[in-house]
Design a protein around this motif. Sequence first.
Motif, mmCIF file in Angstrom:
data_model
loop_
_atom_site.group_PDB
_atom_site.id
_atom_site.type_symbol
_atom_site.label_atom_id
_atom_site.label_comp_id
_atom_site.label_asym_id
_atom_site.label_seq_id
_atom_site.Cartn_x
_atom_site.Cartn_y
_atom_site.Cartn_z
ATOM 1 N N ALA A 48 0.840 -0.994 0.133
ATOM 2 C CA ALA A 48 -0.040 -0.002 0.046
ATOM 3 C C ALA A 48 0.852 1.368 -0.120
ATOM 4 N N GLY A 49 2.019 0.981 0.342
ATOM 5 C CA GLY A 49 3.172 2.025 -0.003
ATOM 6 C C GLY A 49 3.075 3.213 1.411
ATOM 7 N N LEU A 50 2.645 2.320 2.435
ATOM 8 C CA LEU A 50 2.707 2.965 3.886
ATOM 9 C C LEU A 50 3.989 2.676 4.681
ATOM 10 N N VAL A 51 4.827 1.629 4.036
ATOM 11 C CA VAL A 51 5.891 1.196 5.077
ATOM 12 C C VAL A 51 7.034 1.070 4.190
ATOM 13 N N THR A 52 8.243 1.393 4.487
ATOM 14 C CA THR A 52 9.395 0.943 3.688
ATOM 15 C C THR A 52 10.193 -0.070 4.707
ATOM 16 N N VAL A 53 11.066 -0.842 3.825
ATOM 17 C CA VAL A 53 11.963 -1.590 4.521
ATOM 18 C C VAL A 53 13.383 -1.362 4.218
ATOM 19 N N ARG A 54 14.324 -1.318 5.178
ATOM 20 C CA ARG A 54 15.859 -1.432 4.799
ATOM 21 C C ARG A 54 16.492 -2.675 5.523
ATOM 22 N N ARG A 55 17.260 -3.191 4.760
ATOM 23 C CA ARG A 55 18.211 -4.508 5.060
ATOM 24 C C ARG A 55 19.280 -4.160 5.962
ATOM 25 N N GLU A 56 19.503 -4.640 6.817
ATOM 26 C CA GLU A 56 20.851 -4.648 7.773
ATOM 27 C C GLU A 56 21.495 -5.974 7.986
ATOM 28 N N GLY A 57 21.912 -6.510 7.051
ATOM 29 C CA GLY A 57 22.515 -7.812 7.177
ATOM 30 C C GLY A 57 21.330 -8.524 6.999
ATOM 31 N N ARG A 58 21.130 -9.721 7.658
ATOM 32 C CA ARG A 58 19.927 -10.430 7.708
ATOM 33 C C ARG A 58 18.657 -9.866 8.200
ATOM 34 N N ARG A 59 18.833 -8.593 8.821
ATOM 35 C CA ARG A 59 17.564 -8.124 9.484
ATOM 36 C C ARG A 59 17.020 -7.208 8.416
ATOM 37 N N ALA A 60 15.531 -7.264 8.678
ATOM 38 C CA ALA A 60 14.606 -6.246 7.772
ATOM 39 C C ALA A 60 14.342 -5.135 8.933
ATOM 40 N N LEU A 61 14.422 -3.860 8.624
ATOM 41 C CA LEU A 61 13.896 -2.836 9.460
ATOM 42 C C LEU A 61 12.884 -2.025 8.811
ATOM 43 N N TYR A 62 11.492 -2.052 9.397
ATOM 44 C CA TYR A 62 10.508 -1.421 8.845
ATOM 45 C C TYR A 62 10.299 0.118 9.490
ATOM 46 N N THR A 63 9.886 0.888 8.824
ATOM 47 C CA THR A 63 9.438 2.161 9.257
ATOM 48 C C THR A 63 8.311 2.919 8.314
ATOM 49 N N ALA A 64 7.650 4.011 8.991
ATOM 50 C CA ALA A 64 6.560 4.517 8.296
ATOM 51 C C ALA A 64 7.264 5.275 7.009
ATOM 52 N N ARG A 65 6.766 5.203 5.838
ATOM 53 C CA ARG A 65 7.022 5.816 4.781
ATOM 54 C C ARG A 65 6.686 7.296 4.810
ATOM 55 N N GLY A 66 7.927 8.229 4.892
ATOM 56 C CA GLY A 66 7.774 9.723 4.752
ATOM 57 C C GLY A 66 7.025 10.586 5.555
ATOM 58 N N GLY A 67 7.027 11.805 5.574
ATOM 59 C CA GLY A 67 6.469 12.647 6.467
ATOM 60 C C GLY A 67 4.755 12.784 6.239
ATOM 61 N N HIS A 68 4.408 12.563 5.157
ATOM 62 C CA HIS A 68 3.022 12.617 5.018
ATOM 63 C C HIS A 68 2.309 11.399 5.473
ATOM 64 N N VAL A 69 2.772 10.146 5.524
ATOM 65 C CA VAL A 69 2.350 9.188 6.211
ATOM 66 C C VAL A 69 2.507 9.145 7.710
ATOM 67 N N ARG A 70 3.513 9.894 8.273
ATOM 68 C CA ARG A 70 3.803 10.122 9.631
ATOM 69 C C ARG A 70 2.627 11.063 10.077
ATOM 70 N N ARG A 71 2.435 11.972 9.281
ATOM 71 C CA ARG A 71 1.566 13.186 9.518
ATOM 72 C C ARG A 71 0.254 12.644 9.712
ATOM 73 N N LEU A 72 -0.173 11.608 8.608
ATOM 74 C CA LEU A 72 -1.623 11.036 8.537
ATOM 75 C C LEU A 72 -1.699 10.054 9.914
#
Length: 91
Positions: A48-72
Motif C-alpha cells: 500500500a506504500g505506507l511502510v518501507t523496509v531497509r536491510r541490515e545484514g539479515r535483519r529487515a527494519l521497517y518504518t513508516a514511509r515519509g512525512g505525509h504518512v507520519r502526519r496522517l
Amino acid sequence: MLRMLADGTRLRLMWLLVDGEHDVTALVAALGVARPAVSQHLGKLRLAGLVTVRREGRRALYTARGGHVRRLMTEVMHAASHRVAGIPEHD
C-alpha cells in the motif's frame, strides 16, 4: 491507504513505525501478535506504500514511509484520542 488502517493490528503497527525503525521481532513483542501475522500485515502495508523496509545484514527494519504518512498517522491517532476522551474537535 485508509482502508489499510481500518485493521486494528495494522493501525497499531503503523503507530509503532511512526517513531522509527523496528524489526519483526520487536514488533511481535510490542503487539503480542504471532510473527506470521505481523509479517503478513507488514507485507500489505508495504504494498500500500505506507511502510518501507531497509536491510541490515539479515535483519529487515521497517518504518513508516515519509512525512505525509507520519502526519496522517498522528492526525488519525489524535482524532481517535479526542473522540474516546470526549474532547471537542479543533476547528
